[in-house]
Design a protein around this motif. Structure first.
Motif, PDB file in Angstrom:
ATOM      1  N   SER A  41       0.843  -1.202   0.000  1.00  0.00           N
ATOM      2  CA  SER A  41       0.000   0.000   0.000  1.00  0.00           C
ATOM      3  C   SER A  41       0.876   1.249   0.000  1.00  0.00           C
ATOM      4  O   SER A  41       1.938   1.292   0.629  1.00  0.00           O
ATOM      5  N   VAL A  42       0.432   2.270  -0.706  1.00  0.00           N
ATOM      6  CA  VAL A  42       1.222   3.496  -0.865  1.00  0.00           C
ATOM      7  C   VAL A  42       1.056   4.402   0.345  1.00  0.00           C
ATOM      8  O   VAL A  42      -0.066   4.738   0.746  1.00  0.00           O
ATOM      9  N   GLU A  82       7.374   6.000  -5.086  1.00  0.00           N
ATOM     10  CA  GLU A  82       6.402   5.864  -4.002  1.00  0.00           C
ATOM     11  C   GLU A  82       7.000   5.106  -2.816  1.00  0.00           C
ATOM     12  O   GLU A  82       7.759   4.149  -2.989  1.00  0.00           O
ATOM     13  N   THR A  84       6.116   2.609   0.093  1.00  0.00           N
ATOM     14  CA  THR A  84       5.060   1.615   0.290  1.00  0.00           C
ATOM     15  C   THR A  84       5.276   0.827   1.580  1.00  0.00           C
ATOM     16  O   THR A  84       6.380   0.763   2.116  1.00  0.00           O
TER      17      THR A  84
END
Length: 263
Positions: A41-42, A82, A84
């Protein structure tokens, strides 16, 4: 002479190394996100937030530094920049009842060297239900107890904090007791059973109730416990006869010398 020259060289190199280290250590960058997010998940885009060129992340060997056996809680996607989630993050397991749960990670780049401190603020979610230590709360109350008497009940526990912790208690509807919900010195909720109608053991020897603890999450979670009240006898009844008047009839058997009494 060689010894002094060597010592001087090491000293100069030490100062240079310190200056180099000081040069590439940058300020903190912070992110807040809820616990229990899925792997991958970011959390945020660290390249964008730091003004880095995403295309150079791979060549600069961008990474989360885990030297010193530190656990890695996040990863960097070198294609997108990103940040994560690297694995399950359980706020209760990491920080318990602390109001703030903070994780520190180091973001490293090479050519040139850069070090950024990452502060991860893990937010609580309502993933725990209130629970009682016992399955049954047992109370003994004498039938002579006056209306208004209070009985402290066991407090429910919830691993979550804030609004996700226990907020209130609900008592099953009944004819003898009402509930008072109070707040202790540290903000926790507890309840007291209040006698609202006096008990009579001759009519009822036991009272069974259900107490429910409810948290403030969305949706709310709850836990229940049974309350078993045993009504103890009091000397509130005088002895009575089955009849108000007792009649006796005396028969005299003079000839036999015996008496027979009939009642």
């Amino acid at each position: 002479m060689d010894f002094r020259r060597s010592s001087f060289t090491r000293l100069v190199w030490g100062f240079c190394s310190f200056g180099l280290m000081a040069h590439f250590v940058y300020g903190d960058i912070s992110y807040s996100f809820p616990e229990e997010m899925k792997h991958g998940s970011v959390i945020g885009n660290i390249a964008k937030d730091l003004g880095l060129d995403v295309k150079r992340l791979s060549t600069r060997k961008a990474r989360i530094d885990t030297e010193g056996n530190r656990k890695r809680y996040c990863n960097v996607n070198l294609d997108t920049g990103e940040l994560t989630v690297a694995g399950r993050i359980d706020r209760e397991g990491l920080c318990g009842k602390k109001a703030t749960c903070l994780i520190k990670q180091d973001f490293m780049l090479e050519n040139p060297l850069e070090l950024h401190r990452i502060s991860l603020h893990v937010q609580d979610i309502n993933d725990n239900s209130p629970n009682f230590e016992k399955d049954v709360i047992k109370i003994e109350i004498r039938e002579s107890t006056f209306k208004g008497a209070r009985f402290l009940l066991e407090e429910a526990h919830d691993a979550d904090i804030g609004e996700n912790a226990v907020q209130t208690y609900i008592l099953q509807s009944n004819s003898h007791f009402v509930l008072s919900v109070n707040t202790n010195d540290i903000g926790g909720k507890y309840s007291e059973l209040i006698l609202n109608k006096e008990l009579d053991r001759e009519q009822q020897t036991e009272v069974s109730l259900i107490l429910t603890a409810v948290d403030g999450g969305t949706p709310p979670r709850s836990g229940t416990v049974a309350i078993h009240v045993t009504v103890l006898d009091a000397n509130d009844n005088a002895p009575v006869f089955s009849e108000n008047i007792l009649s006796f009839h005396v028969v005299d058997f003079s000839n036999s010398g015996t008496e027979f009494v009939e009642s």
